[in-house]
Design an enzyme around this catalytic site. Structure first.
Site, PDB file in Angstrom:
ATOM      1  N   ASN A 106     -50.336  26.962 -90.457  1.00  0.00           N
ATOM      2  CA  ASN A 106     -51.525  27.562 -89.869  1.00  0.00           C
ATOM      3  C   ASN A 106     -51.475  29.090 -89.884  1.00  0.00           C
ATOM      4  OD1 ASN A 106     -54.045  27.392 -88.268  1.00  0.00           O
ATOM      5  ND2 ASN A 106     -52.776  28.241 -86.635  1.00  0.00           N
TER       6      ASN A 106
ATOM      7  N   ASP B   1     -44.232  29.861 -82.293  1.00  0.00           N
ATOM      8  CA  ASP B   1     -45.313  29.141 -81.617  1.00  0.00           C
ATOM      9  C   ASP B   1     -44.715  27.829 -81.115  1.00  0.00           C
ATOM     10  OD1 ASP B   1     -47.668  28.101 -80.684  1.00  0.00           O
ATOM     11  OD2 ASP B   1     -48.627  27.876 -82.640  1.00  0.00           O
TER      12      ASP B   1
ATOM     13  N   CYS C 294     -48.323  28.084 -75.518  1.00  0.00           N
ATOM     14  CA  CYS C 294     -49.265  27.172 -74.866  1.00  0.00           C
ATOM     15  C   CYS C 294     -48.890  26.939 -73.404  1.00  0.00           C
ATOM     16  CB  CYS C 294     -49.327  25.843 -75.610  1.00  0.00           C
ATOM     17  SG  CYS C 294     -47.744  24.975 -75.712  1.00  0.00           S
TER      18      CYS C 294
ATOM     19  N   GLU D  49     -54.150  29.651 -73.899  1.00  0.00           N
ATOM     20  CA  GLU D  49     -53.052  30.091 -74.766  1.00  0.00           C
ATOM     21  C   GLU D  49     -52.852  31.590 -74.571  1.00  0.00           C
ATOM     22  OE1 GLU D  49     -51.819  27.908 -77.782  1.00  0.00           O
ATOM     23  OE2 GLU D  49     -52.499  26.439 -76.311  1.00  0.00           O
TER      24      GLU D  49
END
Length: 367
Positions: free
Chosen positions: A223, A299, A324, A358
């Site tokens: 991503n 991430d 997150c 987030e």
């Protein structure tokens, strides 16, 4: 997440409330200045899962209030993409009067893209026999009129039947350029496509143009990897999920990106291999010691970075951290505060009308 209804809360008001709470939480590590990226207020989710409720001759979707466990009927789904809403009704309309398709159907999952592609997954508490497959093939054909591409997957215990493909291709717009991203059924993808693009653009802006390599941990399906590749000499990316690794590698080919190396390893394994504590054929094949990484992008899952991975990332000049879970991010910032300081921070409202948000920070090594 706290359940809140779109019908009972103004989006701007909930975002202000949520962002103020985040600022208050991060004040303990000296961060109050955040860029806030709002979501579209409706049709922002590209994937959704619904339980299926059988009531006499009726058949409909439900979701559960996570606080009260109350069943909530869902004939439509305002957070979901327009394609999800169209497919929701189409599946019910086709299945409701067909006993072979509706018998013991307990869940339907939808994965959609802005490129007008979709995967519909039907989950059953019974085997999918030949007669079911014949009718499911007809359903697959019926759904084709609702999008450019629709794949259908049937799932039961130790059984998976695929009509079409298990993946779709999403077009991701970043800094005026389009990247094609491979998204696979039952694998993690960012649910809010608009916010995802804003997240990538923010990371791209913070990264800038570099004459060194990027290390990326928890790269998923690429991503961030693919859009960032042009800003570094090379990218060394790691991911533990076999399906996500395959999607990231295929995505690099699809976008003709040749400076990305994806290694199937957990962050913990990679840390041990880089420090020489673990011998790994995958690490050796990727020649991980040949990369000149000065920036690291992470991430991680909700648990944040473990002790060994924190030790690893603290060796790099710059850490770009997407989180997150604000609580574990705050803990991780405290753990490396002796070597790094936060120089930029952002909030990304992936899940409007919930208390979840987030966050992203950039940490630079002290001079």
């Amino acid at each position: 997440m706290t359940y809140r209804s779109i019908e009972t809360l103004n989006y701007e008001a909930q975002l202000i409330e949520k962002s103020n709470k985040i600022r208050q939480s991060f004040s303990e590590v000296g961060i109050e200045d955040f860029r806030v990226f709002p979501s579209e207020p409706v049709n922002y989710r590209m994937r959704a899962e619904f339980r299926v409720w059988h009531e006499g001759n009726d058949l409909y979707y439900i979701m559960f209030n996570p606080e009260t466990r109350e069943k909530i009927r869902k004939d439509d789904f305002a957070p979901g993409s327009k394609l999800i809403n169209n497919l929701m009704q189409a599946v019910i309309d086709h299945v409701i009067d067909k006993p072979l398709l509706r018998n013991k159907l307990f869940q339907v999952d939808f994965l959609t893209t802005k490129s007008n592609q979709a995967i519909v997954s039907l989950l059953y508490h019974r085997p999918l026999e030949e007669e079911w497959q014949t009718q499911a093939k007809e359903l697959h054909g019926y759904l084709q009129s609702f999008a450019d591409v629709v794949h259908l997957i049937g799932r039961a215990r130790k059984q998976k039947v695929v009509f079409g493909s298990e993946s779709v291709i999403e077009n991701v717009q970043v800094n005026g350029q389009t990247y094609q991203s491979i998204q696979t059924e039952n694998s993690f993808t960012q649910p809010n496509s608009g916010i995802n693009e804003k997240m990538i653009e923010w990371v791209s802006e913070q990264a800038g143009q570099n004459n060194h390599d990027l290390l990326e941990l928890y790269c998923g399906n690429g991503n961030f990897t693919l859009p960032l590749a042009g800003q570094f000499n090379s990218v060394l990316a790691t991911e533990i999920s076999k399906g996500s690794v395959a999607a990231a590698r295929e995505g690099a080919k699809l976008n003709d990106i040749k400076n990305v190396t994806v290694v199937r390893m957990s962050a913990e394994e990679f840390s041990a291999a880089l420090s020489g504590e673990l011998e790994s054929k995958r690490a050796a094949d990727a020649d991980i010691h040949s990369f000149d990484c000065k920036t690291v992008l992470v991430d991680p899952p909700r648990a944040g970075l473990d002790k060994d991975t924190l030790k690893l990332v603290s060796q790099y000049q710059r850490i770009i951290y997407i989180s997150c879970n604000p609580s574990t991010l705050i803990d991780n910032i405290k753990a490396i505060s002796a070597t790094h300081k936060v120089t930029a921070a952002a909030m990304f409202d992936q899940f409007p009308y919930t208390d979840h948000i987030e966050t992203g920070v950039v940490l630079e090594k002290h001079n």
